[in-house]
Design a protein around this motif. Structure first.
Motif, PDB file in Angstrom:
ATOM      1  N   GLY A   1      48.455  43.450  72.377  1.00 44.78           N
ATOM      2  CA  GLY A   1      49.657  44.155  71.951  1.00 44.78           C
ATOM      3  C   GLY A   1      50.595  44.607  72.610  1.00 44.78           C
ATOM      4  N   GLY A   2      50.756  45.335  73.998  1.00 45.55           N
ATOM      5  CA  GLY A   2      51.741  46.036  74.898  1.00 45.55           C
ATOM      6  C   GLY A   2      53.112  45.370  75.021  1.00 45.55           C
ATOM      7  N   PRO A   3      53.368  46.178  75.917  1.00 46.78           N
ATOM      8  CA  PRO A   3      54.527  45.708  76.337  1.00 46.78           C
ATOM      9  C   PRO A   3      54.986  43.807  76.965  1.00 46.78           C
ATOM     10  N   VAL A   4      54.199  43.434  77.571  1.00 44.88           N
ATOM     11  CA  VAL A   4      53.920  42.606  77.925  1.00 44.88           C
ATOM     12  C   VAL A   4      53.927  41.228  77.030  1.00 44.88           C
TER      13      VAL A   4
ATOM     14  N   ARG B   1      56.754  40.703  75.482  1.00 43.46           N
ATOM     15  CA  ARG B   1      57.942  40.150  75.369  1.00 43.46           C
ATOM     16  C   ARG B   1      57.375  38.301  75.545  1.00 43.46           C
TER      17      ARG B   1
ATOM     18  N   SER C   1      44.867  42.305  68.049  1.00 43.73           N
ATOM     19  CA  SER C   1      45.042  43.656  69.418  1.00 43.73           C
ATOM     20  C   SER C   1      44.970  44.697  67.841  1.00 43.73           C
TER      21      SER C   1
ATOM     22  N   ASP D   1      46.358  47.738  68.886  1.00 41.45           N
ATOM     23  CA  ASP D   1      47.332  48.303  69.040  1.00 41.45           C
ATOM     24  C   ASP D   1      48.547  47.641  68.898  1.00 41.45           C
TER      25      ASP D   1
ATOM     26  N   TYR E   1      39.979  41.096  70.645  1.00 42.43           N
ATOM     27  CA  TYR E   1      39.296  39.628  70.192  1.00 42.43           C
ATOM     28  C   TYR E   1      37.884  39.760  70.594  1.00 42.43           C
TER      29      TYR E   1
ATOM     30  N   THR F   1      45.764  41.709  77.710  1.00 48.07           N
ATOM     31  CA  THR F   1      45.446  43.404  77.729  1.00 48.07           C
ATOM     32  C   THR F   1      45.168  44.247  78.918  1.00 48.07           C
ATOM     33  N   GLY F   2      45.133  43.325  79.935  1.00 51.37           N
ATOM     34  CA  GLY F   2      45.327  43.684  80.870  1.00 51.37           C
ATOM     35  C   GLY F   2      43.738  44.562  81.794  1.00 51.37           C
TER      36      GLY F   2
HETATM   37  N1  LIG Z   1      53.360  38.667  83.025  1.00 51.32           N
HETATM   38  C1  LIG Z   1      54.190  39.701  83.437  1.00 51.32           C
HETATM   39  O1  LIG Z   1      55.177  39.887  83.069  1.00 51.32           O
HETATM   40  C2  LIG Z   1      53.460  41.454  83.464  1.00 51.32           C
HETATM   41  C3  LIG Z   1      52.280  41.279  83.589  1.00 51.32           C
HETATM   42  N2  LIG Z   1      51.767  42.855  83.822  1.00 51.32           N
HETATM   43  C4  LIG Z   1      49.890  42.716  83.221  1.00 51.32           C
HETATM   44  O2  LIG Z   1      49.834  42.566  81.953  1.00 51.32           O
HETATM   45  C5  LIG Z   1      48.948  42.647  81.765  1.00 51.32           C
HETATM   46  C6  LIG Z   1      49.441  43.666  79.623  1.00 51.32           C
HETATM   47  O3  LIG Z   1      50.297  44.813  80.287  1.00 51.32           O
HETATM   48  P1  LIG Z   1      51.341  45.826  79.850  1.00 51.32           P
HETATM   49  O4  LIG Z   1      51.524  44.703  78.105  1.00 51.32           O
HETATM   50  O5  LIG Z   1      51.914  46.180  80.277  1.00 51.32           O
HETATM   51  O6  LIG Z   1      49.928  46.855  79.104  1.00 51.32           O
HETATM   52  P2  LIG Z   1      49.043  47.413  77.843  1.00 51.32           P
HETATM   53  O7  LIG Z   1      48.016  48.526  78.580  1.00 51.32           O
HETATM   54  O8  LIG Z   1      50.598  48.623  77.418  1.00 51.32           O
HETATM   55  O9  LIG Z   1      48.606  46.556  76.506  1.00 51.32           O
HETATM   56  C7  LIG Z   1      47.452  45.873  76.680  1.00 51.32           C
HETATM   57  C8  LIG Z   1      47.160  45.953  74.876  1.00 51.32           C
HETATM   58  O10 LIG Z   1      45.891  44.897  75.187  1.00 51.32           O
HETATM   59  C9  LIG Z   1      45.469  45.402  74.120  1.00 51.32           C
HETATM   60  N3  LIG Z   1      43.835  45.487  74.428  1.00 51.32           N
HETATM   61  C10 LIG Z   1      43.058  46.170  74.683  1.00 51.32           C
HETATM   62  N4  LIG Z   1      41.981  45.871  74.783  1.00 51.32           N
HETATM   63  C11 LIG Z   1      41.591  44.590  74.019  1.00 51.32           C
HETATM   64  C12 LIG Z   1      40.894  43.929  73.625  1.00 51.32           C
HETATM   65  N5  LIG Z   1      39.906  44.330  74.079  1.00 51.32           N
HETATM   66  N6  LIG Z   1      40.583  42.883  73.020  1.00 51.32           N
HETATM   67  C13 LIG Z   1      42.330  42.594  72.044  1.00 51.32           C
HETATM   68  N7  LIG Z   1      43.579  43.555  72.535  1.00 51.32           N
HETATM   69  C14 LIG Z   1      43.388  44.710  73.829  1.00 51.32           C
HETATM   70  C15 LIG Z   1      45.702  47.038  74.168  1.00 51.32           C
HETATM   71  O11 LIG Z   1      45.752  48.189  72.340  1.00 51.32           O
HETATM   72  C16 LIG Z   1      47.338  47.555  74.213  1.00 51.32           C
HETATM   73  O12 LIG Z   1      48.362  46.328  72.905  1.00 51.32           O
HETATM   74  C17 LIG Z   1      48.524  43.685  82.442  1.00 51.32           C
HETATM   75  O13 LIG Z   1      47.080  43.095  83.331  1.00 51.32           O
HETATM   76  C18 LIG Z   1      49.717  44.435  83.497  1.00 51.32           C
HETATM   77  O14 LIG Z   1      49.123  43.931  84.939  1.00 51.32           O
HETATM   78  C19 LIG Z   1      52.472  44.202  83.661  1.00 51.32           C
HETATM   79  C20 LIG Z   1      53.640  43.601  84.067  1.00 51.32           C
HETATM   80  C21 LIG Z   1      54.591  42.546  83.778  1.00 51.32           C
END
Ligand SMILES: NC(=O)C1=CN([C@@H]2O[C@H](COP(=O)(O)OP(=O)(O)OC[C@H]3O[C@@H](n4cnc5c(N)ncnc54)[C@H](O)[C@@H]3O)[C@@H](O)[C@H]2O)C=CC1
Ligand SMILES: C[C@@]1(CC(=O)O)c2cc3[nH]c(cc4nc(cc5[nH]c(cc(n2)[C@H]1CCC(=O)O)[C@@](C)(CC(=O)O)[C@@H]5CCC(=O)O)C(CC(=O)O)=C4CCC(=O)O)c(CCC(=O)O)c3CC(=O)O
Length: 193
Positions: free
Chosen positions: A26-29, A32, A48, A50, A71, A86-87
């Protein structure tokens, strides 16, 4: 970077209206991806603990289903498209493995080689859609090119939809067609991308 593992990819525009789609994270990615899916009319389910503000707002407005938890295996079943955002490497890998095992399309934002689809940088202008991919090599280049080309297209499309002031009869191949079926081409200035 993982781009070296991506094979040549086949571009396609999907009709996702009403299509069940799962977004894990549920993060920024994730937010989007969800915005794009909702904009195209998909039936989006988010799993997610959050959510980023924009995503929480969509859930609050009832435009996506948000299950506020982690998940769990089995979540991918019943969806057509799956997005692992999730990253967390082991979580994204588990989501990808489940989806691929079910024969689904899956995007892994942080490890694209684990999935079987990636998303382009997109610009829309009426019925025209510009989608650019670098095959995963440089997402920020895809975005920058999109922004540059979008500015050029805005000018060209405006001209084409407001009397075609600059449109010329086709002479060197069709570049676009007005509604009467005739052929038009853009002037050279617009081709200087
Ligand atoms: N494709 C793209 O456009 C881009 C991809 N990325 C990659 O995308 C990924 C996510 O980036 P962000 O949103 O910035 O990360 P973030 O850390 O802000 O968000 C991660 C989200 O996943 C959730 N999460 C964590 N564990 C979980 C689980 N077991 N089950 C369900 N949800 C879970 C968290 O609560 C959070 O909402 C990273 O791997 C990053 O490297 C980063 C920048 C751009
Ligand atoms: C493979 C792919 C998979 C996929 O997500 O589908 C992927 C993967 C990765 N992106 C990373 C980073 C960034 N991505 C962006 C932005 C966008 N990324 C998008 C697509 C894709 N990103 C797919 C390939 C697209 C292609 O073929 O070119 C866009 C175009 C569309 C979208 O996300 O919907 C969207 C523009 C949105 C818009 O403005 O509209 C920014 C921010 C920015 O530049 O604004 C950054 C930070 C700056 C940087 O590092 O460049 C990282 C490293 C993460 C890390 O280091 O942790 C990985 C992982 C890796 O490469 O291994």
């Amino acid at each position: 970077m993982s781009y070296q593992s991506l094979p040549a990819l086949y571009p396609v525009f999907l009709d996702v209206s009403g299509l069940p789609c799962l977004v894990v994270g549920g993060g920024p990615v994730a937010s989007r991806k969800v915005s794009g899916l909702v904009g195209a009319g998909a039936a989006v389910r988010v799993v997610s603990p959050d959510a980023a503000p924009e995503l929480a707002a969509l859930a609050g407005a009832g435009r996506v289903t948000w299950e506020r938890r982690r998940y769990a295996p089995g979540d991918a079943r019943g969806h057509a498209l799956v997005f692992a955002c999730t990253g967390v490497p082991e979580v994204d890998a588990a989501v990808a493995a489940e989806a691929r095992g079910l024969g689904l399309w899956v995007n892994v934002a942080g490890a694209p080689e684990l999935g079987n689809m990636i998303l382009p940088a997109v610009h829309r202008a009426g019925s025209l859609t510009l989608a650019i991919s670098t095959g995963g090599m440089s997402p920020s280049l895809a975005r920058a090119l999109r922004d540059r080309l979008a500015a050029v297209l805005e000018t060209a499309v405006t001209e084409l939809t407001t009397g075609m002031r600059f449109a010329l009869p086709a002479s060197e191949g069709d570049r676009c067609r007005p509604s009467d079926g005739g052929a038009w081409r853009l002037p050279r200035e617009e081709e200087g991308l």
